[in-house]
Design a protein around this motif. Structure first.
Motif, PDB file in Angstrom:
ATOM      1  N   TYR A  28      31.811 -56.374  69.538  1.00 19.54           N
ATOM      2  CA  TYR A  28      31.186 -57.105  70.658  1.00 19.54           C
ATOM      3  C   TYR A  28      29.924 -57.818  70.172  1.00 19.54           C
ATOM      4  O   TYR A  28      28.805 -57.334  70.389  1.00 19.54           O
ATOM      5  N   TRP A  32      26.424 -58.879  76.436  1.00 23.43           N
ATOM      6  CA  TRP A  32      27.272 -58.517  77.575  1.00 23.43           C
ATOM      7  C   TRP A  32      26.387 -58.134  78.752  1.00 23.43           C
ATOM      8  O   TRP A  32      25.364 -57.451  78.579  1.00 23.43           O
ATOM      9  N   HIS A  70      29.744 -62.651  82.314  1.00 24.15           N
ATOM     10  CA  HIS A  70      29.870 -61.346  81.660  1.00 24.15           C
ATOM     11  C   HIS A  70      29.510 -61.390  80.192  1.00 24.15           C
ATOM     12  O   HIS A  70      29.039 -60.401  79.645  1.00 24.15           O
ATOM     13  N   TYR A  80      35.206 -62.000  67.360  1.00 25.30           N
ATOM     14  CA  TYR A  80      35.597 -61.660  68.739  1.00 25.30           C
ATOM     15  C   TYR A  80      36.547 -62.706  69.313  1.00 25.30           C
ATOM     16  O   TYR A  80      36.385 -63.914  69.084  1.00 25.30           O
ATOM     17  N   GLN A 100      30.431 -59.542  85.734  1.00 22.69           N
ATOM     18  CA  GLN A 100      30.555 -58.113  85.421  1.00 22.69           C
ATOM     19  C   GLN A 100      29.734 -57.302  86.423  1.00 22.69           C
ATOM     20  O   GLN A 100      28.948 -57.877  87.175  1.00 22.69           O
ATOM     21  N   TRP A 155      38.491 -57.650  83.514  1.00 23.37           N
ATOM     22  CA  TRP A 155      37.269 -57.610  82.707  1.00 23.37           C
ATOM     23  C   TRP A 155      36.015 -57.621  83.583  1.00 23.37           C
ATOM     24  O   TRP A 155      34.946 -57.184  83.156  1.00 23.37           O
ATOM     25  N   ASP A 160      38.297 -52.450  81.803  1.00 21.08           N
ATOM     26  CA  ASP A 160      39.316 -53.470  81.533  1.00 21.08           C
ATOM     27  C   ASP A 160      40.768 -53.059  81.777  1.00 21.08           C
ATOM     28  O   ASP A 160      41.517 -53.763  82.428  1.00 21.08           O
ATOM     29  N   ARG A 193      42.734 -49.110  72.380  1.00 19.65           N
ATOM     30  CA  ARG A 193      42.435 -50.394  73.031  1.00 19.65           C
ATOM     31  C   ARG A 193      43.514 -50.747  74.062  1.00 19.65           C
ATOM     32  O   ARG A 193      44.580 -50.139  74.076  1.00 19.65           O
ATOM     33  N   TYR A 199      46.616 -57.890  77.220  1.00 15.62           N
ATOM     34  CA  TYR A 199      45.863 -59.050  76.739  1.00 15.62           C
ATOM     35  C   TYR A 199      46.507 -60.362  77.177  1.00 15.62           C
ATOM     36  O   TYR A 199      45.821 -61.318  77.515  1.00 15.62           O
ATOM     37  N   TYR A 346      40.602 -46.118  75.911  1.00 18.87           N
ATOM     38  CA  TYR A 346      39.618 -46.976  76.602  1.00 18.87           C
ATOM     39  C   TYR A 346      39.358 -46.515  78.032  1.00 18.87           C
ATOM     40  O   TYR A 346      38.747 -45.477  78.214  1.00 18.87           O
TER      41      TYR A 346
HETATM   42  C1  DGY Z   1      36.583 -56.863  75.691  1.00 21.56           C
HETATM   43  O1  DGY Z   1      36.732 -57.917  75.094  1.00 21.56           O
HETATM   44  O2  DGY Z   1      37.143 -55.803  75.406  1.00 21.56           O
HETATM   45  C2  DGY Z   1      35.618 -56.811  76.758  1.00 21.56           C
HETATM   46  O3  DGY Z   1      35.582 -55.576  77.392  1.00 21.56           O
HETATM   47  C3  DGY Z   1      35.802 -57.900  77.748  1.00 21.56           C
HETATM   48  O4  DGY Z   1      34.593 -57.984  78.388  1.00 21.56           O
END
Ligand code: DGY
Length: 417
Positions: A28, A32, A70, A80, A100, A155, A160, A193, A199, A346
């Motif tokens: 990340y 955020w 967010h 990312y 968020q 999100w 998520d 994840r 996704y 997660y």
């Molecule tokens: C992610 O990319 O996993 C984030 O949680 C989205 O905000």
């Protein structure tokens, strides 16, 4: 000197990118929204200037309509996905196009109260930003004035891949205009994840709203995912209480009346979401019109901002105890043993320090300080044993996800105060 506090502070230093804190390196790499609000509360205990900076840098990303996005992409990073080129928003500093959980005003009040005498001048612009954001929530995400604010993307919940979204997300197509090129699974074990299919749906939603030009009214019409969400509304109401408090402190009587009206609306609406048979609160799926029945932590977060009748508070705590029984680390984000329960994946079971932080405050508010203390000790023990992981497997206690995580560090500093 407590060595863990020292370590927590070093994590916040390592994750500093110039007045804002990334949640963790690589996984990340930007700012955020709710992560920064928690981090600011941690800083508030020992570095007020840095606490203010965290919130100020977040508001650099605020949109003209009041939304605080967010993610704020202050500097480029290629670790990312999805980055600014996928979001295609028009803000000067690149940002994502969704929001968020609004922890911001909760943090602002705490920072202000710890800042002492000359705080008002520095707090005021942040107060204005928060007020604009709360107005945005109540217009863009509750145009029918129900009191519950709606999410257009999982999100936005911060949770998520929670089982809370399974039914609603299954209706979202897996087709995308944007090729899905995940980076997260290059940093963290894929078993921890969201799945590829999640996704695809996340990106389908993103493409849909980009095609709406990120216009809230158009999105409201076209959103294939629209959940009037109990955790977000509970956080918004607590933030609203704190904002109302600041408004009165600063002599902003008209603002205070406006905010009190938002708060009353949410308070009434949340109480109507209590389901005695489930012993928790529920969200509502605005597309199907049905309750979101999935057993997740969200159903307990109203403890944070409602002053509940004793029988309701007791029922919530009884249910929480059932979920936590025999676990090494509480509180699980999905009820152990149900079909969707995955203790390492997660938001489908793991315990998160920041969720515990909200629950601890809620338990204290609602006459259950012992349960709050138990949860605080459980959170502290998990962190001291495993380090500042993103989250914890509630069964084994193992630290999972990203390591050296900022909000876990901030939560530790806060819970040890
Ligand atoms: C992610 O990319 O996993 C984030 O949680 C989205 O905000």
């Amino acid at each position: 000197m407590n060595l863990h506090i020292d370590h927590a502070k070093r994590i916040l230093v390592a994750n500093d990118r110039g007045g804002y804190t990334v949640p963790t390196d690589r996984l990340y790499p930007f700012q955020w929204n709710w992560d920064s609000a928690f981090v600011a509360m941690g800083f508030a205990l020992y570095d007020i200037d840095r606490a203010y900076r965290e919130l100020e840098r977040l508001t650099e990303g605020q949109w003209a309509d009041g939304m605080i996005p967010h993610i704020v992409f202050h500097q480029p990073s290629d670790t990312y996905f999805p980055g600014p080129d996928v979001w295609r928003t028009k803000h000067t500093i690149p940002t994502s196009g969704i929001t968020q959980p609004p922890v911001f005003a909760i943090a602002l009040r705490k920072v202000h109260e710890r800042a002492g005498k000359h705080a008002e001048a520095r707090t005021l612009p942040l107060y204005e930003a928060a007020l604009k954001w709360h107005r945005w929530w109540y217009s863009a995400r509750d145009p029918e004035r129900t009191g519950l604010v709606a999410l257009h993307h999982p999100w936005e919940s911060g949770s998520d891949n929670s089982p809370a979204w399974d039914v609603a997300l299954a209706r979202v197509p897996t087709t995308t205009v944007t090729p899905v090129m995940r980076k997260d699974t290059g940093h963290v074990n894929a078993d921890m994840r969201p799945r590829d299919e999640d996704y695809k749906r996340f990106i389908h939603l993103l493409d849909t709203y980009a095609a709406c030009g990120w216009n809230p009214a158009k999105q409201w019409e076209e959103a294939p995912f629209k959940i009037a969400e109990i955790q977000t509304t509970a956080i918004l109401l607590k933030a609203g209480e704190d904002l109302e408090h600041l408004a009165r402190l600063f002599g902003r009587t008209e603002d205070a009346t406006e905010i009190a009206d938002f708060n009353d609306r949410s308070r009434r609406a949340m109480l109507a979401q209590w389901r005695p048979a489930l012993r928790r609160f529920v969200s509502r799926d605005l597309i199907s019109g049905e309750d979101v029945q999935a057993a997740t932590q969200a159903g307990f977060i109203p403890l944070l901002s409602l002053d509940l009748d004793k029988d309701i508070a007791d029922a919530l705590v009884t249910e929480m105890k059932t979920w936590s029984k025999g676990l090494k680390v509480a509180f699980p984000t999905t009820k152990p043993g149900v079909g969707s329960w995955e203790p390492k994946r997660y938001w489908r079971g793991p315990a998160w320090a920041i969720i515990n932080w909200l629950l601890i405050d809620g338990l204290q508010r609602n006459g259950h300080p012992d349960a709050g203390e138990e949860l605080r000790m459980s959170t502290i023990a998990a962190i001291e044993t495993e380090g500042f992981a993103e989250y914890f497997d509630p069964v084994t206690g193992e630290g999972c996800g990203g390591l050296g995580f900022s909000w876990t560090a901030a939560a530790y500093i806060w819970l040890m105060r």
